[in-house]
Design an enzyme around this catalytic site. Sequence first.
Site, PDB file in Angstrom:
ATOM      1  N   VAL A 127      -4.340  -7.362  22.402  1.00  0.00           N
ATOM      2  CA  VAL A 127      -3.371  -8.351  21.941  1.00  0.00           C
ATOM      3  C   VAL A 127      -3.413  -8.359  20.412  1.00  0.00           C
ATOM      4  O   VAL A 127      -4.414  -8.716  19.804  1.00  0.00           O
ATOM      5  CB  VAL A 127      -3.701  -9.759  22.474  1.00  0.00           C
ATOM      6  CG1 VAL A 127      -2.661 -10.764  21.975  1.00  0.00           C
ATOM      7  CG2 VAL A 127      -3.758  -9.769  23.994  1.00  0.00           C
ATOM      8  N   LYS A 174       3.469   8.418  15.911  1.00  0.00           N
ATOM      9  CA  LYS A 174       2.030   8.629  16.145  1.00  0.00           C
ATOM     10  C   LYS A 174       1.711  10.124  16.252  1.00  0.00           C
ATOM     11  O   LYS A 174       0.653  10.568  15.793  1.00  0.00           O
ATOM     12  CB  LYS A 174       1.574   7.887  17.407  1.00  0.00           C
ATOM     13  CG  LYS A 174       1.599   6.372  17.293  1.00  0.00           C
ATOM     14  CD  LYS A 174       0.588   5.844  16.295  1.00  0.00           C
ATOM     15  CE  LYS A 174       0.528   4.325  16.282  1.00  0.00           C
ATOM     16  NZ  LYS A 174      -0.321   3.810  15.200  1.00  0.00           N
ATOM     17  N   ALA A 216       0.820  -1.225   0.000  1.00  0.00           N
ATOM     18  CA  ALA A 216       0.000   0.000   0.000  1.00  0.00           C
ATOM     19  C   ALA A 216       0.849   1.268   0.000  1.00  0.00           C
ATOM     20  O   ALA A 216       0.343   2.350  -0.304  1.00  0.00           O
ATOM     21  CB  ALA A 216      -0.933  -0.002   1.204  1.00  0.00           C
ATOM     22  N   LEU A 252      -2.452   0.835   8.487  1.00  0.00           N
ATOM     23  CA  LEU A 252      -1.262   0.107   8.029  1.00  0.00           C
ATOM     24  C   LEU A 252      -0.244  -0.044   9.154  1.00  0.00           C
ATOM     25  O   LEU A 252       0.025   0.902   9.891  1.00  0.00           O
ATOM     26  CB  LEU A 252      -0.598   0.838   6.863  1.00  0.00           C
ATOM     27  CG  LEU A 252      -1.379   0.925   5.548  1.00  0.00           C
ATOM     28  CD1 LEU A 252      -0.565   1.681   4.513  1.00  0.00           C
ATOM     29  CD2 LEU A 252      -1.756  -0.452   5.023  1.00  0.00           C
ATOM     30  N   ALA A 253       0.292  -1.253   9.278  1.00  0.00           N
ATOM     31  CA  ALA A 253       1.396  -1.490  10.214  1.00  0.00           C
ATOM     32  C   ALA A 253       2.440  -2.301   9.464  1.00  0.00           C
ATOM     33  O   ALA A 253       2.129  -3.356   8.929  1.00  0.00           O
ATOM     34  CB  ALA A 253       0.904  -2.256  11.434  1.00  0.00           C
ATOM     35  N   TYR A 267       6.494   3.669  24.599  1.00  0.00           N
ATOM     36  CA  TYR A 267       5.490   3.894  23.556  1.00  0.00           C
ATOM     37  C   TYR A 267       5.312   5.373  23.225  1.00  0.00           C
ATOM     38  O   TYR A 267       5.893   5.876  22.279  1.00  0.00           O
ATOM     39  CB  TYR A 267       4.141   3.236  23.916  1.00  0.00           C
ATOM     40  CG  TYR A 267       3.310   3.019  22.691  1.00  0.00           C
ATOM     41  CD1 TYR A 267       3.367   1.817  21.994  1.00  0.00           C
ATOM     42  CD2 TYR A 267       2.511   4.027  22.171  1.00  0.00           C
ATOM     43  CE1 TYR A 267       2.647   1.622  20.819  1.00  0.00           C
ATOM     44  CE2 TYR A 267       1.785   3.852  20.998  1.00  0.00           C
ATOM     45  CZ  TYR A 267       1.855   2.641  20.334  1.00  0.00           C
ATOM     46  OH  TYR A 267       1.149   2.473  19.166  1.00  0.00           O
TER      47      TYR A 267
END
Length: 389
Positions: free
Chosen positions: A273, A243, A111, A138-139, A234
């Site tokens: 999870v 992010k 993508a 998307l990851a 994070y």
Amino acid sequence: MIVEPKFRGFICTTSHPIGCKKNVENQIEYVKENGKIEGAKRVLVLGASTGYGLASAIVASEACDAEVLGVSFEREAKGKRTASAGWYNIESLKKFVEGEGKKFISVNGDAFSNEVKSEVIDLIKENMGKVDLVIYSLAAPKRKDPVSGEVYSSCLKTVGAPFTSKTLDFHTGEIQNITINPATEEEIEGTRKVMGGEDWMLWIEALKEANVLENGVKTIAYSYIGPEVTYPIYREGTIGRAKNDLEKTAGEITKVLKSLNGEGYISVNKALVTQASSAIPIVSLYISILYKVMKEKGTHEGCIEQIYRMFKELYEGNLNLDSENRIRIDDLEMAEDVQKAIEEIWPQITSENVFELSDAEDFKKEFFKLFGFGLEGVDYSEDVDITTV
């Protein structure tokens, strides 16, 4: 062949076709039980094969009765090697939706590339006309810049200083101390290039230029904030920097879509999870405690519950927006009583009591389910055809 789970570190290298199909069917069943949502009619989901992206495709198709075009980059079965879980998920959903006489188009490709963007635009023109919702989920570990050709990698590191905390090895149930080292400037920028908002903006610009966005179009990307205990790895780490970039892009996209009365949103979702979260140190332990606390309070949600609720709020004009215009579907996770309970458990937890004080056992079960293992109603001793669902 008989398919069993095999591991390489935190990665499960096999997937069970019938188990993955069952997992998708369970999510479809939840949506059907909870009723229709008057909303999107033609939806593009970028990253449609697992987690929140898959849930978005299911809710769009089954709750909104929308035509869906899902893009993912998954591995087909080859020889004795199973396909990836995402490949089975998409095939299962496509078969189910088409069996109901509805439209589901799937594209398997990168993508991030201009080629896939062009292919998707052509498919929208031919089959849908215009889309009224674009989900960006998307990851990926790497992204090739479509202009320069340079390949960027994302990494999971702190910014500034090392950070030591405890984490859970959910395979063994052991609590271990782990130190995460800080990223270089190059690694911070690489993570932003892969996981930030650049590609989201490129998609929206390409879709707008091709005149395939409906008036009033909405586009949503998914993010996570979480509690302070996870901040160093994070929110304040390389992923958090990316992010931040993604979140900043939402406002810029709203400006780009102004002529279409469109909007760009960030949805801040709950910790769950997923293939990604299970590999993040500290976060796996936090999720195990979170699951226990939220189940005891009756507020636990999985991907499908989260996304169904988000769609319902979005299309019923009842969005829970924060001061930065982000949709907060993590509200139940971040509730004061939930976070207070986690703060009390966190310092007490050891390898000896982890199964009493947290839901580590369920973390493991949920992880296996991502790959189609451990689902009720599936006979895992049976020979299965790994090339189909």
